[in-house]
Scaffold this active site. Structure first.
Site, PDB file in Angstrom:
ATOM      1  N   LYS A  53     -77.268  35.502  29.575  1.00 58.30           N
ATOM      2  CA  LYS A  53     -77.563  36.035  30.907  1.00 58.30           C
ATOM      3  C   LYS A  53     -78.790  35.331  31.491  1.00 58.30           C
ATOM      4  CE  LYS A  53     -75.329  40.393  29.906  1.00 58.30           C
ATOM      5  NZ  LYS A  53     -75.404  41.753  29.360  1.00 58.30           N
ATOM      6  N   GLN A  97     -79.555  46.327  27.963  1.00 60.02           N
ATOM      7  CA  GLN A  97     -78.460  45.844  27.117  1.00 60.02           C
ATOM      8  C   GLN A  97     -77.993  46.971  26.185  1.00 60.02           C
ATOM      9  OE1 GLN A  97     -77.020  42.692  27.326  1.00 60.02           O
ATOM     10  NE2 GLN A  97     -75.528  43.466  25.864  1.00 60.02           N
ATOM     11  N   ASP A 120     -75.888  46.829  36.700  1.00 64.18           N
ATOM     12  CA  ASP A 120     -74.753  46.977  35.789  1.00 64.18           C
ATOM     13  C   ASP A 120     -73.796  48.050  36.322  1.00 64.18           C
ATOM     14  OD1 ASP A 120     -74.075  45.485  33.632  1.00 64.18           O
ATOM     15  OD2 ASP A 120     -75.245  46.615  32.157  1.00 64.18           O
TER      16      ASP A 120
END
Ligand code: NAP
Length: 281
Positions: A53, A97, A120
């Site tokens: 990422k 994450q 997200d």
């Protein structure tokens, strides 16, 4: 007839090229889009995902920073870091994450991210807006990438039988909602589904997000179906999808490979969401 292979790597590259121009436009108006990623613990796969990422951000000109925290981090301390990033005007997107260590509630953390920085799209507000079809929420990256890949085939989603196998909040549920939004007739299957084979055989569009290597074989697939394989499981043979590629490619009309299908799109959609967050500001 052998399936056309949907090249997620190439499509993701195309998306990233387009995003570079959006970043340039933002920079020229004085905004440097920035993503903050929080990684808790030592899970090797998570470390690889986060580095990928970071690399992808730098390639399109998005600034990024990674906060690496030890696996014994307390929920309260993670909350404090999220609060600090929520308040930081230079940070446009925050990504925690997953998975998180057991002592931390994923739900509490995801819901503590400001909705307009929740790139997200996994917090309750963005997810609720997605389900209600309200406003312009951040859409979770993997399902957003899945819809993009289906659209690249040129097939019309409207009116088709779409079967999603898997009902996680990250992939299955939002993928089903997005397909519904595109007017597909949607069925969601899971581990307690009876007659999985029979249901799958009716799919014009099949999304497999299970995490069980090669569970879906060619004989289960409808002739000509578009098959999106989200599964990524590390086995002795390398990365494997949920769909048995060799037999599926003889039956499907379109098929994503693993790797090189959905994975690269997930990252491209994260970049897209981060730019959207910076633009909204
Ligand atoms: P998850 O949270 O473990 O969910 C798996 C789903 O599959 C569950 O809903 C489960 O049903 C269902 N399932 C399990 N066994 C089944 C069976 N035998 N028949 C039918 N359904 C079954 O996993 P996830 O986070 O959604 O991820 C799914 C896969 O996608 C994993 O391989 C993951 O690594 C991969 N993934 C890839 C990307 C990418 O960017 N490429 C992103 C995210 C995830 P229950 O709900 O009944 O337990």
């Amino acid at each position: 007839m052998a399936a056309k292979i949907i090249d997620g790597k190439m499509r993701a590259k195309e998306v990233r090229e387009g995003l570079k121009n959006e970043v340039l436009a933002l920079k020229s108006s004085g905004t440097i889009p920035k993503l903050s990623v929080i990684l808790v613990g030592e899970d090797p796969a998570s470390h690889i995902y986060v580095s990928n990422k970071e690399k992808a951000c730098s390639e399109v000109g998005i600034a990024s920073e990674i906060h690496r925290l030890p696996s014994n981090t307390r929920e309260i301390d993670l909350m404090k870091l999220v609060a600090k990033l929520n308040d930081d005007k230079n940070v446009h997107g925050i990504l925690v994450q997953l998975p998180l260590p057991d002592q931390i509630s994923e739900e509490n953390i995801l819901n503590s991210i400001l909705p307009n920085k929740d790139v997200d799209g996994l917090g309750a507000q963005n997810m609720g807006m997605l389900v209600k079809g309200e406003g312009d929420p951040f859409i979770p990256c993997t399902p957003q990438g899945i819809i993009d890949l289906i659209k690249t085939t040129g097939i019309e989603i409207k009116g088709k039988n779409a079967i999603v196998v898997g009902r996680s909040n990250i992939v299955g549920k939002p993928a089903a909602i997005l397909l519904l939004g595109q007017h597909a007739t949607v069925t969601i299957c899971h581990s307690r589904t009876l007659n999985l084979k029979e249901i799958i055989s009716k799919a014009d569009i099949l999304v497999a997000a299970i995490g069980k290597p090669r569970l879906i074989t060619g004989d289960m697939i409808k002739e000509g179906a578009a098959v999106i394989d989200v599964g990524t499981t590390r086995t002795a043979k390398g990365w494997e999808g949920d769909v048995d590629f060799d037999s599926a490619k003889e039956k499907a009309g379109y098929l994503t490979p693993v790797p090189g299908g959905v994975g690269p799109m997930t990252i491209a959609m994260l970049l897209k969401n981060t730019i959207k967050a910076a633009s909204k500001k």
